[in-house]
Design a protein around this motif. Structure first.
Motif, mmCIF file in Angstrom:
data_model
loop_
_atom_site.group_PDB
_atom_site.id
_atom_site.type_symbol
_atom_site.label_atom_id
_atom_site.label_comp_id
_atom_site.label_asym_id
_atom_site.label_seq_id
_atom_site.Cartn_x
_atom_site.Cartn_y
_atom_site.Cartn_z
ATOM 1 N N VAL A 8 -19.354 -2.160 -1.825
ATOM 2 C CA VAL A 8 -18.369 -1.101 -1.652
ATOM 3 C C VAL A 8 -17.789 -1.184 -0.252
ATOM 4 O O VAL A 8 -18.476 -0.903 0.737
ATOM 5 C CB VAL A 8 -18.993 0.283 -1.895
ATOM 6 C CG1 VAL A 8 -17.938 1.364 -1.721
ATOM 7 C CG2 VAL A 8 -19.608 0.354 -3.289
ATOM 8 N N GLU A 9 -16.535 -1.570 -0.188
ATOM 9 C CA GLU A 9 -15.848 -1.714 1.092
ATOM 10 C C GLU A 9 -15.209 -0.403 1.505
ATOM 11 O O GLU A 9 -14.808 0.411 0.667
ATOM 12 C CB GLU A 9 -14.752 -2.787 1.011
ATOM 13 C CG GLU A 9 -15.218 -4.169 0.607
ATOM 14 C CD GLU A 9 -15.083 -4.431 -0.876
ATOM 15 O OE1 GLU A 9 -14.954 -5.614 -1.254
ATOM 16 O OE2 GLU A 9 -15.095 -3.465 -1.660
ATOM 17 N N VAL B 34 -5.508 -7.207 1.319
ATOM 18 C CA VAL B 34 -6.696 -6.521 0.806
ATOM 19 C C VAL B 34 -7.902 -7.349 1.216
ATOM 20 O O VAL B 34 -7.933 -8.563 0.969
ATOM 21 C CB VAL B 34 -6.649 -6.347 -0.716
ATOM 22 C CG1 VAL B 34 -7.926 -5.652 -1.207
ATOM 23 C CG2 VAL B 34 -5.419 -5.547 -1.123
ATOM 24 N N TYR B 35 -8.858 -6.698 1.836
ATOM 25 C CA TYR B 35 -10.053 -7.384 2.325
ATOM 26 C C TYR B 35 -11.216 -7.103 1.378
ATOM 27 O O TYR B 35 -11.502 -5.952 1.042
ATOM 28 C CB TYR B 35 -10.390 -6.904 3.742
ATOM 29 C CG TYR B 35 -9.479 -7.499 4.781
ATOM 30 C CD1 TYR B 35 -8.146 -7.119 4.868
ATOM 31 C CD2 TYR B 35 -9.944 -8.462 5.679
ATOM 32 C CE1 TYR B 35 -7.288 -7.674 5.809
ATOM 33 C CE2 TYR B 35 -9.105 -9.028 6.634
ATOM 34 C CZ TYR B 35 -7.779 -8.623 6.686
ATOM 35 O OH TYR B 35 -6.938 -9.183 7.624
ATOM 36 N N GLN C 219 -14.404 -4.080 -4.616
ATOM 37 C CA GLN C 219 -13.067 -3.681 -5.077
ATOM 38 C C GLN C 219 -12.001 -3.875 -4.007
ATOM 39 O O GLN C 219 -10.815 -3.816 -4.299
ATOM 40 C CB GLN C 219 -13.083 -2.213 -5.537
ATOM 41 C CG GLN C 219 -12.916 -1.180 -4.435
ATOM 42 C CD GLN C 219 -14.118 -1.045 -3.530
ATOM 43 O OE1 GLN C 219 -15.200 -1.552 -3.812
ATOM 44 N NE2 GLN C 219 -13.946 -0.329 -2.425
ATOM 45 N N GLY C 220 -12.430 -4.100 -2.783
ATOM 46 C CA GLY C 220 -11.489 -4.365 -1.704
ATOM 47 C C GLY C 220 -11.041 -3.124 -0.973
ATOM 48 O O GLY C 220 -11.127 -1.998 -1.480
ATOM 49 N N THR C 221 -10.571 -3.343 0.236
ATOM 50 C CA THR C 221 -9.992 -2.263 1.039
ATOM 51 C C THR C 221 -8.717 -2.789 1.684
ATOM 52 O O THR C 221 -8.679 -3.898 2.211
ATOM 53 C CB THR C 221 -11.000 -1.746 2.089
ATOM 54 O OG1 THR C 221 -10.453 -0.602 2.751
ATOM 55 C CG2 THR C 221 -11.384 -2.803 3.113
ATOM 56 N N GLN C 222 -7.674 -1.981 1.616
ATOM 57 C CA GLN C 222 -6.353 -2.418 2.073
ATOM 58 C C GLN C 222 -6.240 -2.258 3.584
ATOM 59 O O GLN C 222 -6.556 -1.198 4.138
ATOM 60 C CB GLN C 222 -5.264 -1.586 1.393
ATOM 61 C CG GLN C 222 -3.861 -1.879 1.878
ATOM 62 C CD GLN C 222 -3.307 -3.169 1.343
ATOM 63 O OE1 GLN C 222 -3.222 -3.371 0.135
ATOM 64 N NE2 GLN C 222 -2.920 -4.077 2.232
ATOM 65 N N VAL C 223 -5.752 -3.289 4.216
ATOM 66 C CA VAL C 223 -5.430 -3.240 5.648
ATOM 67 C C VAL C 223 -3.936 -3.515 5.787
ATOM 68 O O VAL C 223 -3.439 -4.522 5.283
ATOM 69 C CB VAL C 223 -6.247 -4.273 6.441
ATOM 70 C CG1 VAL C 223 -5.757 -4.358 7.884
ATOM 71 C CG2 VAL C 223 -7.728 -3.926 6.404
#
Length: 123
Positions: free
Chosen positions: A5-6, A93-94, A115-119
């Motif tokens: 979980v990012e 997306v990381y 699920q990724g996290t947007q930067v």
């Protein structure tokens, strides 16, 4: 089951900093290489950084070297990516990813990811 979980993504101005976190569960944390890749829609994944499970050595892609720092806290089953001097081209997306076979130089093809996290780096 494996969960990654990012968190920590967001909008930042060029030159700014962000720290991404990845909380892991469902597997033995220190038995896996763990790292980050990123992806822009329509483009291939790009490996960013990784920590080797055996000796804790770190890997950085050329664009991340000297700006990003990866670390892991085995007690908390968490891996971090400190990103400094961010550039617009870091926008993506990381994803946090793990593998117990493929080595860190190929973090972009690790077998499991979150699920990724947007930067977004923009003024």
């Amino acid at each position: 089951q494996v969960q990654l979980v990012e968190s920590g993504g967001g909008l930042v101005q060029p030159g700014g900093s962000l720290t991404l976190s990845c909380a892991a569960s469902g597997f033995t944390f220190d038995e896996y290489h763990i790292g980050w890749f990123r992806q822009v829609p329509g483009k291939e994944r790009e490996g960013v950084s990784c920590i080797d499970r055996s000796d804790g050595s770190t890997y950085y892609t050329y664009s991340a070297k000297d700006r990003f720092t990866i670390s892991r806290d085995n007690a908390k089953n968490t891996v971090y990516l400190q990103m400094n001097s961010l550039k617009p081209e870091d926008t993506a997306v990381y994803y946090c990813a793990i593998d117990d076979i493929v080595d860190c130089t190929m973090v972009d093809v690790f077998g499991r990811w979150g699920q990724g996290t947007q930067v977004i780096v923009s003024s």
